[in-house]
Design a protein around this motif. Structure first.
Motif, mmCIF file in Angstrom:
data_model
loop_
_atom_site.group_PDB
_atom_site.id
_atom_site.type_symbol
_atom_site.label_atom_id
_atom_site.label_comp_id
_atom_site.label_asym_id
_atom_site.label_seq_id
_atom_site.Cartn_x
_atom_site.Cartn_y
_atom_site.Cartn_z
ATOM 1 N N TYR A 45 27.166 52.065 -46.152
ATOM 2 C CA TYR A 45 26.942 51.568 -47.522
ATOM 3 C C TYR A 45 26.364 52.671 -48.402
ATOM 4 O O TYR A 45 26.827 52.882 -49.526
ATOM 5 C CB TYR A 45 26.011 50.351 -47.489
ATOM 6 N N LEU A 46 25.362 53.376 -47.899
ATOM 7 C CA LEU A 46 24.726 54.436 -48.696
ATOM 8 C C LEU A 46 25.707 55.568 -49.006
ATOM 9 O O LEU A 46 25.666 56.139 -50.110
ATOM 10 C CB LEU A 46 23.497 54.974 -47.963
ATOM 11 N N LEU A 47 26.584 55.888 -48.077
ATOM 12 C CA LEU A 47 27.596 56.918 -48.341
ATOM 13 C C LEU A 47 28.600 56.448 -49.400
ATOM 14 O O LEU A 47 29.042 57.251 -50.238
ATOM 15 C CB LEU A 47 28.320 57.304 -47.055
ATOM 16 N N LEU A 48 28.946 55.170 -49.367
ATOM 17 C CA LEU A 48 29.846 54.631 -50.402
ATOM 18 C C LEU A 48 29.169 54.685 -51.777
ATOM 19 O O LEU A 48 29.801 55.055 -52.774
ATOM 20 C CB LEU A 48 30.252 53.200 -50.052
ATOM 21 N N VAL A 49 27.887 54.347 -51.828
ATOM 22 C CA VAL A 49 27.141 54.416 -53.090
ATOM 23 C C VAL A 49 27.062 55.863 -53.572
ATOM 24 O O VAL A 49 27.268 56.145 -54.755
ATOM 25 C CB VAL A 49 25.734 53.809 -52.926
ATOM 26 N N ALA A 50 26.788 56.783 -52.664
ATOM 27 C CA ALA A 50 26.711 58.204 -53.042
ATOM 28 C C ALA A 50 28.044 58.681 -53.604
ATOM 29 O O ALA A 50 28.079 59.449 -54.580
ATOM 30 C CB ALA A 50 26.300 59.054 -51.842
ATOM 31 N N ALA A 51 29.137 58.222 -53.015
ATOM 32 C CA ALA A 51 30.458 58.595 -53.529
ATOM 33 C C ALA A 51 30.641 58.069 -54.952
ATOM 34 O O ALA A 51 31.198 58.760 -55.811
ATOM 35 C CB ALA A 51 31.556 58.060 -52.616
ATOM 36 N N LEU A 52 30.165 56.860 -55.212
ATOM 37 C CA LEU A 52 30.245 56.316 -56.579
ATOM 38 C C LEU A 52 29.382 57.106 -57.554
ATOM 39 O O LEU A 52 29.759 57.299 -58.710
ATOM 40 C CB LEU A 52 29.796 54.851 -56.596
ATOM 41 N N LEU A 53 28.219 57.532 -57.087
ATOM 42 C CA LEU A 53 27.325 58.284 -57.966
ATOM 43 C C LEU A 53 27.945 59.608 -58.394
ATOM 44 O O LEU A 53 27.617 60.126 -59.461
ATOM 45 C CB LEU A 53 25.978 58.514 -57.283
ATOM 46 N N THR A 54 28.846 60.161 -57.587
ATOM 47 C CA THR A 54 29.504 61.411 -57.982
ATOM 48 C C THR A 54 30.411 61.202 -59.187
ATOM 49 O O THR A 54 30.713 62.148 -59.903
ATOM 50 C CB THR A 54 30.328 62.017 -56.831
ATOM 51 N N THR A 55 30.854 59.962 -59.401
ATOM 52 C CA THR A 55 31.716 59.667 -60.543
ATOM 53 C C THR A 55 30.902 59.350 -61.795
ATOM 54 O O THR A 55 31.465 59.270 -62.880
ATOM 55 C CB THR A 55 32.640 58.470 -60.252
ATOM 56 N N GLY A 56 29.588 59.138 -61.612
ATOM 57 C CA GLY A 56 28.741 58.779 -62.752
ATOM 58 C C GLY A 56 28.803 57.304 -63.086
ATOM 59 O O GLY A 56 28.183 56.851 -64.037
ATOM 60 N N ARG A 57 29.569 56.547 -62.310
ATOM 61 C CA ARG A 57 29.700 55.109 -62.547
ATOM 62 C C ARG A 57 28.985 54.365 -61.435
ATOM 63 O O ARG A 57 29.289 54.546 -60.264
ATOM 64 C CB ARG A 57 31.163 54.697 -62.563
ATOM 65 N N PHE A 58 28.054 53.523 -61.803
ATOM 66 C CA PHE A 58 27.371 52.691 -60.827
ATOM 67 C C PHE A 58 26.894 51.438 -61.527
ATOM 68 O O PHE A 58 26.426 51.500 -62.661
ATOM 69 C CB PHE A 58 26.185 53.429 -60.190
#
Length: 125
Positions: A45-58
Motif C-alpha cells: 500500500y505504501l509503495l502504491l501511495v509513493a507512486a501516486l505522490l510522484t505524479t503530484g496527485r493524491f
C-alpha cells in the motif's frame, strides 16, 4: 516499485515457507512469519501511495483505491498459495493482510489531512 514488489511477493509465495529463512525455534519462526502478513501488504500500500505522490496527485479516493488494490493482491496471493505445495491459504491470513493495509492507510490519511504531504511530495518531484 510497487510492481517489482508484487513480483517479489508472488515469487516468495511460490516457494515453501522455509525456502528463504527458517529460524531455529519453530514457535518464533511461525510467529515472525505470521506477523509478516501485517507488514507485507502495508508495504505494498505504501509503495502504491509513493507512486501516486510522484505524479503530484493524491486524494482520499486515490488512497482508497491503493488500499483496495493492496488488499485484493493479498486475496490473490492467498489464492495463489492454496495451489502451491507446502504452502497454505487461510482466511485469517487474508484478514491479517487487510489489517496491515487498513492500519497503514489510517496513518497515511491522518498525515495527509494534517500536513498535506507538502514536504514529502517535494522529495518525489
Amino acid at each position: 516499485m510497487p510492481f517489482a514488489y508484487m513480483i517479489l511477493i508472488w515469487t516468495l509465495s511460490s516457494m515453501p515457507d522455509n525456502a528463504v529463512v527458517e529460524l531455529p525455534d519453530s514457535a518464533v519462526d511461525s510467529f515472525v512469519k505470521e506477523s509478516l502478513h501485517l507488514v507485507e501488504f502495508a508495504i505494498l500500500y505504501l509503495l502504491l501511495v509513493a507512486a501516486l505522490l510522484t505524479t503530484g496527485r493524491f486524494s482520499f479516493k486515490l488512497s482508497l483505491i491503493c488500499a483496495v488494490i493492496a488488499a485484493a493482491y493479498g486475496l490473490l496471493d492467498e489464492i495463489h498459495q492454496s495451489f502451491v505445495p507446502a504452502r497454505s491459504a487461510t482466511v485469517i491470513d487474508f484478514v491479517k493482510d487487510v489489517t496491515g493495509v487498513v492500519v497503514a492507510s489510517y496513518f497515511v490519511m491522518r498525515g495527509y489531512r494534517k500536513h498535506g504531504f507538502e514536504r514529502i511530495m517535494g522529495y518525489f518531484r
